[in-house]
Scaffold this motif. Structure first.
Motif, PDB file in Angstrom:
ATOM      1  N   THR A 207       0.836  -1.195   0.000  1.00 45.82           N
ATOM      2  CA  THR A 207       0.000   0.000   0.000  1.00 45.82           C
ATOM      3  C   THR A 207       0.876   1.252   0.000  1.00 45.82           C
ATOM      4  O   THR A 207       1.980   1.246   0.539  1.00 45.82           O
ATOM      5  CB  THR A 207      -0.918   0.050   1.238  1.00 45.82           C
ATOM      6  OG1 THR A 207      -0.112  -0.010   2.420  1.00 45.82           O
ATOM      7  CG2 THR A 207      -1.911  -1.089   1.221  1.00 45.82           C
ATOM      8  N   LEU A 208       0.377   2.318  -0.598  1.00 43.03           N
ATOM      9  CA  LEU A 208       1.090   3.591  -0.645  1.00 43.03           C
ATOM     10  C   LEU A 208       0.622   4.489   0.488  1.00 43.03           C
ATOM     11  O   LEU A 208      -0.568   4.532   0.801  1.00 43.03           O
ATOM     12  CB  LEU A 208       0.840   4.284  -1.986  1.00 43.03           C
ATOM     13  CG  LEU A 208       1.261   3.527  -3.246  1.00 43.03           C
ATOM     14  CD1 LEU A 208       0.919   4.358  -4.480  1.00 43.03           C
ATOM     15  CD2 LEU A 208       2.736   3.210  -3.224  1.00 43.03           C
ATOM     16  N   SER A 209       1.555   5.211   1.081  1.00 41.51           N
ATOM     17  CA  SER A 209       1.216   6.153   2.151  1.00 41.51           C
ATOM     18  C   SER A 209       2.116   7.376   2.033  1.00 41.51           C
ATOM     19  O   SER A 209       3.195   7.308   1.438  1.00 41.51           O
ATOM     20  CB  SER A 209       1.385   5.497   3.520  1.00 41.51           C
ATOM     21  OG  SER A 209       2.752   5.225   3.766  1.00 41.51           O
ATOM     22  N   PRO A 210       1.699   8.524   2.591  1.00 39.24           N
ATOM     23  CA  PRO A 210       2.516   9.740   2.508  1.00 39.24           C
ATOM     24  C   PRO A 210       3.893   9.593   3.145  1.00 39.24           C
ATOM     25  O   PRO A 210       4.810  10.336   2.812  1.00 39.24           O
ATOM     26  CB  PRO A 210       1.668  10.776   3.268  1.00 39.24           C
ATOM     27  CG  PRO A 210       0.268  10.283   3.157  1.00 39.24           C
ATOM     28  CD  PRO A 210       0.377   8.789   3.192  1.00 39.24           C
ATOM     29  N   GLU A 211       4.045   8.630   4.068  1.00 34.66           N
ATOM     30  CA  GLU A 211       5.351   8.422   4.696  1.00 34.66           C
ATOM     31  C   GLU A 211       6.356   7.769   3.741  1.00 34.66           C
ATOM     32  O   GLU A 211       7.564   7.811   3.990  1.00 34.66           O
ATOM     33  CB  GLU A 211       5.212   7.535   5.940  1.00 34.66           C
ATOM     34  CG  GLU A 211       4.446   8.157   7.090  1.00 34.66           C
ATOM     35  CD  GLU A 211       2.937   8.048   6.888  1.00 34.66           C
ATOM     36  OE1 GLU A 211       2.494   7.081   6.218  1.00 34.66           O
ATOM     37  OE2 GLU A 211       2.215   8.942   7.353  1.00 34.66           O
ATOM     38  N   LYS A 212       5.864   7.190   2.659  1.00 37.34           N
ATOM     39  CA  LYS A 212       6.732   6.444   1.747  1.00 37.34           C
ATOM     40  C   LYS A 212       6.994   7.166   0.425  1.00 37.34           C
ATOM     41  O   LYS A 212       7.832   6.723  -0.357  1.00 37.34           O
ATOM     42  CB  LYS A 212       6.110   5.076   1.439  1.00 37.34           C
ATOM     43  CG  LYS A 212       5.950   4.185   2.655  1.00 37.34           C
ATOM     44  CD  LYS A 212       5.216   2.909   2.298  1.00 37.34           C
ATOM     45  CE  LYS A 212       4.972   2.050   3.527  1.00 37.34           C
ATOM     46  NZ  LYS A 212       4.151   0.852   3.209  1.00 37.34           N
ATOM     47  N   ILE A 213       6.269   8.260   0.183  1.00 35.56           N
ATOM     48  CA  ILE A 213       6.358   8.928  -1.131  1.00 35.56           C
ATOM     49  C   ILE A 213       6.480  10.438  -0.955  1.00 35.56           C
ATOM     50  O   ILE A 213       5.853  11.021  -0.074  1.00 35.56           O
ATOM     51  CB  ILE A 213       5.113   8.606  -1.989  1.00 35.56           C
ATOM     52  CG1 ILE A 213       5.180   7.161  -2.495  1.00 35.56           C
ATOM     53  CG2 ILE A 213       4.996   9.543  -3.177  1.00 35.56           C
ATOM     54  CD1 ILE A 213       4.004   6.759  -3.331  1.00 35.56           C
ATOM     55  N   GLU A 214       7.306  11.042  -1.812  1.00 30.36           N
ATOM     56  CA  GLU A 214       7.346  12.502  -1.942  1.00 30.36           C
ATOM     57  C   GLU A 214       6.875  12.859  -3.346  1.00 30.36           C
ATOM     58  O   GLU A 214       7.273  12.214  -4.320  1.00 30.36           O
ATOM     59  CB  GLU A 214       8.764  13.024  -1.724  1.00 30.36           C
ATOM     60  CG  GLU A 214       9.175  13.124  -0.275  1.00 30.36           C
ATOM     61  CD  GLU A 214      10.532  13.792  -0.110  1.00 30.36           C
ATOM     62  OE1 GLU A 214      10.632  15.003  -0.346  1.00 30.36           O
ATOM     63  OE2 GLU A 214      11.492  13.091   0.243  1.00 30.36           O
ATOM     64  N   LEU A 215       6.058  13.894  -3.436  1.00 28.28           N
ATOM     65  CA  LEU A 215       5.501  14.316  -4.724  1.00 28.28           C
ATOM     66  C   LEU A 215       5.585  15.837  -4.827  1.00 28.28           C
ATOM     67  O   LEU A 215       5.289  16.551  -3.867  1.00 28.28           O
ATOM     68  CB  LEU A 215       4.035  13.866  -4.832  1.00 28.28           C
ATOM     69  CG  LEU A 215       3.293  14.204  -6.122  1.00 28.28           C
ATOM     70  CD1 LEU A 215       3.827  13.374  -7.283  1.00 28.28           C
ATOM     71  CD2 LEU A 215       1.790  13.947  -5.961  1.00 28.28           C
ATOM     72  N   SER A 216       6.013  16.316  -5.983  1.00 29.00           N
ATOM     73  CA  SER A 216       6.120  17.760  -6.183  1.00 29.00           C
ATOM     74  C   SER A 216       5.786  18.112  -7.631  1.00 29.00           C
ATOM     75  O   SER A 216       5.872  17.263  -8.527  1.00 29.00           O
ATOM     76  CB  SER A 216       7.522  18.259  -5.834  1.00 29.00           C
ATOM     77  OG  SER A 216       8.469  17.763  -6.764  1.00 29.00           O
ATOM     78  N   THR A 217       5.427  19.371  -7.838  1.00 31.97           N
ATOM     79  CA  THR A 217       5.125  19.858  -9.181  1.00 31.97           C
ATOM     80  C   THR A 217       5.819  21.197  -9.427  1.00 31.97           C
ATOM     81  O   THR A 217       6.061  21.963  -8.490  1.00 31.97           O
ATOM     82  CB  THR A 217       3.605  20.065  -9.389  1.00 31.97           C
ATOM     83  OG1 THR A 217       3.107  20.972  -8.398  1.00 31.97           O
ATOM     84  CG2 THR A 217       2.858  18.750  -9.302  1.00 31.97           C
TER      85      THR A 217
END
Length: 258
Positions: A207-217
């Motif tokens: 499962t994906l969670s905010p603790e495992k991923i960084e996202l930017s634009t």
């Protein structure tokens, strides 16, 4: 055979290979993955965070932003590899950007900034007593000449412009998905959904969670004539990840039924 020629970066093997540079690229292959997609109205970057301990202070420097960095007002990057090496290169980039702005009173063109850093990285493969930087970078930016741009560079000093690319662990699998699903007129919103889908299929996580991923634009505010670099906070990221997790659950249910 390799052991006779890999003691220094300046020694070529009989096959014309520089083993230390290849070993640096192997270090990146074992690091958390990073993905970039160039849309018609911006650029989106995403990266896998490997430091996920509950004991970490998530507001501390180096923990809250493990993979995403702002290089200048109009350029940002995502890194994969040895973060300590990345910090040196990022400081070099920032200094080059500020020197250009000070000299010419305008932002440095994105490709010129990438080329300046890659010239520096190439020097570390040519002189004795040095080792290559064990990190690859994805650069996202905008300038007046070329609009939105996405570049990738590796430890050898090579760089190239991409519509969509991936570095780090499982990068080949990520690129295969991008080849299938990417289209030239993709919007920033569609690119954001695609980039999360790519990470969901390539990360070693159920499962994906905010603790495992960084996202930017990186996008442009036409009204104020400025480039905006935005890193998603946990509250913004969670609904996007939950939608992907729900989709994966539905796909699993269909597979079980069939």
């Amino acid at each position: 055979m390799a052991r006779r020629y890999d003691s220094r970066t300046t020694i070529f093997s009989p096959e014309g290979r520089l083993y230390q540079v290849e070993y640096a690229m192997e270090a990146i292959g074992n690091a958390g993955s990073a993905v970039g997609i160039l849309a018609k109205d911006g650029v989106v970057l995403a990266a896998e965070k490997r430091i996920t301990s509950k004991l970490l202070d998530t507001n501390a420097v180096g923990v809250r932003r493990e993979k995403m960095y702002k290089l200048d007002g109009h350029v940002a990057c995502a890194v994969a590899g040895i973060t300590a090496d990345a910090n040196i290169l990022i400081n070099t980039c920032r200094l080059a950007a500020q020197r250009y702005t000070f000299a010419y009173q305008e932002p440095i063109p994105v490709e010129q900034l990438v080329r300046t850093l890659c010239d520096n990285k190439q020097g570390y493969t040519q002189y004795g007593g040095l080792r290559p930087f064990g990190v690859s970078l994805l650069y996202a930016g905008w300038d007046v000449t070329n609009g939105f741009q996405l570049y990738q560079s590796d430890p050898s000093g090579n760089y190239g412009g991409w519509k969509a690319t991936a570095i780090g662990a499982n990068s080949q699998g990520a690129q295969n998905i991008l080849k299938q699903d990417f289209k030239d007129d993709i919007t920033l919103e569609e690119a954001t959904k695609l980039i999360i889908k790519v990470l969901s299929k390539t990360m070693d996580s159920t499962t994906l969670s905010p603790e495992k991923i960084e996202l930017s634009t990186v996008r442009r505010d036409e009204a104020n004539d400025e480039v905006l670099f935005h890193i998603y906070e946990d509250a913004e990221l969670k609904p996007l990840l939950d939608a992907v997790n729900d989709q994966r659950e539905k796909e699993k249910e269909k597979e079980n039924e069939s």
